[in-house]
Design an enzyme around this catalytic site. Structure first.
Site, PDB file in Angstrom:
ATOM      1  N   GLY A 165     -21.194   7.807 -27.734  1.00 13.10           N
ATOM      2  CA  GLY A 165     -20.507   6.779 -26.941  1.00 13.10           C
ATOM      3  C   GLY A 165     -19.319   6.155 -27.658  1.00 13.10           C
ATOM      4  N   GLY A 166     -18.753   6.895 -28.625  1.00  9.71           N
ATOM      5  CA  GLY A 166     -17.555   6.404 -29.317  1.00  9.71           C
ATOM      6  C   GLY A 166     -17.831   5.259 -30.287  1.00  9.71           C
ATOM      7  CE  LYS A 238     -16.688  13.299 -23.343  1.00 11.43           C
ATOM      8  NZ  LYS A 238     -17.934  14.057 -23.354  1.00 11.43           N
ATOM      9  CD  GLU A 289     -20.932  14.588 -30.067  1.00  8.44           C
ATOM     10  OE1 GLU A 289     -21.962  14.294 -30.690  1.00  8.44           O
ATOM     11  OE2 GLU A 289     -20.421  13.847 -29.215  1.00  8.44           O
ATOM     12  CG  ASN A 291     -22.997  15.647 -26.433  1.00  8.93           C
ATOM     13  OD1 ASN A 291     -23.364  14.975 -27.400  1.00  8.93           O
ATOM     14  ND2 ASN A 291     -21.781  15.587 -25.968  1.00  8.93           N
ATOM     15  NE  ARG A 293     -26.180  13.310 -24.166  1.00  3.53           N
ATOM     16  CZ  ARG A 293     -24.891  13.213 -23.900  1.00  3.53           C
ATOM     17  NH1 ARG A 293     -24.416  13.621 -22.740  1.00  3.53           N
ATOM     18  NH2 ARG A 293     -24.041  12.734 -24.770  1.00  3.53           N
TER      19      ARG A 293
HETATM   20  P1  ADP Z   1     -19.295  10.330 -29.653  1.00  7.54           P
HETATM   21  O1  ADP Z   1     -20.486  11.186 -29.956  1.00  7.54           O
HETATM   22  O2  ADP Z   1     -19.425   8.920 -30.112  1.00  7.54           O
HETATM   23  O3  ADP Z   1     -18.822  10.463 -28.234  1.00  7.54           O
HETATM   24  P2  ADP Z   1     -17.364  12.271 -30.582  1.00  7.54           P
HETATM   25  O4  ADP Z   1     -17.521  12.927 -31.883  1.00  7.54           O
HETATM   26  O5  ADP Z   1     -17.758  13.051 -29.355  1.00  7.54           O
HETATM   27  O6  ADP Z   1     -18.151  10.889 -30.580  1.00  7.54           O
HETATM   28  O7  ADP Z   1     -15.882  11.783 -30.396  1.00  7.54           O
HETATM   29  C1  ADP Z   1     -15.461  10.980 -29.304  1.00  7.54           C
HETATM   30  C2  ADP Z   1     -13.956  10.911 -29.247  1.00  7.54           C
HETATM   31  O8  ADP Z   1     -13.420  10.354 -30.459  1.00  7.54           O
HETATM   32  C3  ADP Z   1     -13.259  12.260 -29.120  1.00  7.54           C
HETATM   33  O9  ADP Z   1     -13.212  12.719 -27.808  1.00  7.54           O
HETATM   34  C4  ADP Z   1     -11.882  11.932 -29.667  1.00  7.54           C
HETATM   35  O10 ADP Z   1     -11.100  11.247 -28.718  1.00  7.54           O
HETATM   36  C5  ADP Z   1     -12.194  10.976 -30.802  1.00  7.54           C
HETATM   37  N1  ADP Z   1     -12.339  11.700 -32.097  1.00  7.54           N
HETATM   38  C6  ADP Z   1     -13.484  12.050 -32.715  1.00  7.54           C
HETATM   39  N2  ADP Z   1     -13.234  12.725 -33.864  1.00  7.54           N
HETATM   40  C7  ADP Z   1     -11.890  12.816 -33.990  1.00  7.54           C
HETATM   41  C8  ADP Z   1     -10.997  13.397 -34.956  1.00  7.54           C
HETATM   42  N3  ADP Z   1     -11.434  14.009 -36.044  1.00  7.54           N
HETATM   43  N4  ADP Z   1      -9.667  13.314 -34.697  1.00  7.54           N
HETATM   44  C9  ADP Z   1      -9.204  12.683 -33.589  1.00  7.54           C
HETATM   45  N5  ADP Z   1      -9.974  12.113 -32.663  1.00  7.54           N
HETATM   46  C10 ADP Z   1     -11.301  12.166 -32.848  1.00  7.54           C
END
Ligand code: ADP
Length: 449
Positions: A165-166, A238, A289, A291, A293
């Site tokens: 969730g960012g 998102k 990553e 997911n 699910r």
């Molecule tokens: P979460 O599991 O919290 O959703 P993510 O790893 O999926 O985290 O990353 C979510 C968002 O964060 C990505 O879609 C992107 O916008 C940003 N992000 C994550 N890692 C990077 C990176 N190394 N460089 C640039 N943006 C990143």
């Protein structure tokens, strides 16, 4: 096939799963908290059981109560939806020990992908490209941390190992703010996930978030579906998703799809999952990553493939074989999803719970609506702010956008703030209409920051 499925979730995803079960001829049991008695999923299910008070930890995360509900109702399977217990290895293990099928991958796959550092290491071994990074947890008081950041090259991003969730993320542009950012990310990670571990990786500038839906059966067959572009985000979360991505061509689709399939095969993946990548300006892609699910944005893939992913997920968990191949999938036009959240986009997306007065949600050709709200419904302040997903499909992207704009104009939700007008602005934006925007689109071109 299962006889009765308990849905360990609430809101729109619980309704979505109940609908899939009903179409498969499977009975459903809804669980709910004391605050959710009037939720639509409770009304839709064949049976419902209250599992605890309003707070998630005492209800939707209360494993003993949920297992007891499954046993009392005679459910032979549990669908966890997304969030809550969907990626909880212990829950999958308890289900198994109680002879209840967990509709999801094997607990080993969840475990291997749940820890982001371990997942990245595994992907490296499977030959999937990853973002250069620390390869392990980082600490602010480690004398080597500044040198490591310099080696990776600024800007870097600090991310939570248990992330989702960012949350627990900090972008660091220079050494001055490095230590503080690590401490802040650790604190946020501890609060959100109960685990303060963070790691560091290169911040990919102006990246595109491109993800692939993958499916696997219990007989070793895996397959990927065309990508989803989820680059329109607020605070790394998102907001709009579309498929196919205007940024991805056929060659890149095949290359990334194959990498996603390899990622799934590396963990013997069963049922549905998503492999997320970042793609840079030069179209280099990096595993971010996996997911394990069903995801919020799964409907756009359903719309452009004609595959019902939730039904597939249930069938695969019940031991059925995967009946299609990636190579034979045809892309049926274009689909866009807008997440309507009960939030105030003009006040930094602060949640806006409350009672909905007059409500009109759109329909008509090419529009799908996944929602659990109705006129008179009170949105409780305890859970996720997602109240509806509008999905528009068109013969091409232009038609999908026009259709979404038309649908957004029809939305009327009285009594609470919501994100529909923001979505209209996004759809009308020239840069968005041109296609191929990166994750900095919303802050830069909509909020002008
Ligand atoms: P979460 O599991 O919290 O959703 P993510 O790893 O999926 O985290 O990353 C979510 C968002 O964060 C990505 O879609 C992107 O916008 C940003 N992000 C994550 N890692 C990077 C990176 N190394 N460089 C640039 N943006 C990143």
């Amino acid at each position: 096939m299962f006889k009765k499925v308990l849905i360990a979730n609430r809101g729109e995803i619980a309704c979505r799963i109940i609908r899939a079960c009903r179409e498969l001829g499977v009975k459903t049991v809804a669980i709910h908290s004391e605050a959710d008695k009037e939720n639509m999923h409770v009304k839709l299910a064949d049976q419902s059981i209250c599992v605890g008070p309003a707070s998630s930890s005492e209800s939707y995360l209360n494993i003993p109560s949920i297992i007891a509900a499954a046993e009392i109702s005679g459910a032979d399977a549990i669908h966890p939806g997304y969030g809550f217990l969907a990626e909880n290895t212990y829950f999958a293990e308890v289900c198994e020990a109680c002879g209840i099928k967990f509709i999801g991958p094997k607990k080993e796959s969840i475990e291997r992908m749940g820890d982001k550092i371990a997942a990245i290491e595994l992907m490296k071994k499977a030959g999937v490209p990853v973002v250069p990074g620390s390869g392990g947890p980082v600490n602010a008081d480690d004398p080597k941390v500044a040198a490591l950041a310099k080696k990776i090259g600024y800007p870097v991003i600090i991310k939570a190992t248990a992330g989702g969730g960012g949350k627990g993320m900090r972008i660091v542009v220079s050494e001055e703010t490095l230590k503080n950012s690590i401490i802040m990310a650790q604190e946020e990670a501890k609060r959100a996930f109960g685990n303060p571990d963070v790691y560091m990786e290169k911040y990919v500038e102006e990246p595109h978030h491109i993800e692939f839906q993958i499916l696997g059966d219990a007989y070793g067959k895996t397959c990927y579906l065309p990508e989803r572009d989820c680059s329109i985000q607020r605070r790394h979360q998102k907001l709009v998703e579309e498929s196919p991505s205007p940024f991805v061509d056929d060659v890149l689709r095949k290359k990334m799809g194959k990498a996603a399939k390899n990622a799934a095969a590396a963990v013997n993946y069963i049922t549905v999952g998503t492999v997320e990548f970042l793609v840079d300006k030069k179209k280099n892609f990096y595993f971010m990553e996996m997911n394990t699910r069903i995801q919020v944005e799964h409907p756009v893939t359903e719309m452009i493939t004609g595959i019902d992913l939730v039904k597939e997920q249930i069938k695969l968990a019940a031991g059925e074989k995967l009946s299609f191949d990636s190579e034979k999938i045809k892309i049926l036009g274009h689909a866009i999803e807008c997440r309507i959240n009960a939030e105030d986009p003009d006040k930094d997306f602060i949640p806006s719970p409350g009672t909905i007065g007059r409500l009109y949600l759109p329909g008509g050709p090419g529009i799908r609506l996944d929602s659990h709200v109705y006129s008179g419904y009170t949105i409780p302040p305890f859970y996720d702010s997602l109240i509806a997903k509008i999905i528009a499909q068109g013969a091409d992207r232009e038609e999908a956008i026009m259709r979404m704009q038309r649908a957004l104009k029809e939305v009327e939700i009285e009594g609470i703030k919501n994100t529909s007008t923001l979505h209209y602005k996004i759809m009308a934006n020239e840069k968005f209409r041109k296609g191929g925007v990166s994750t900095d689109f919303l802050p830069k071109y909509i909020f002008g920051r």
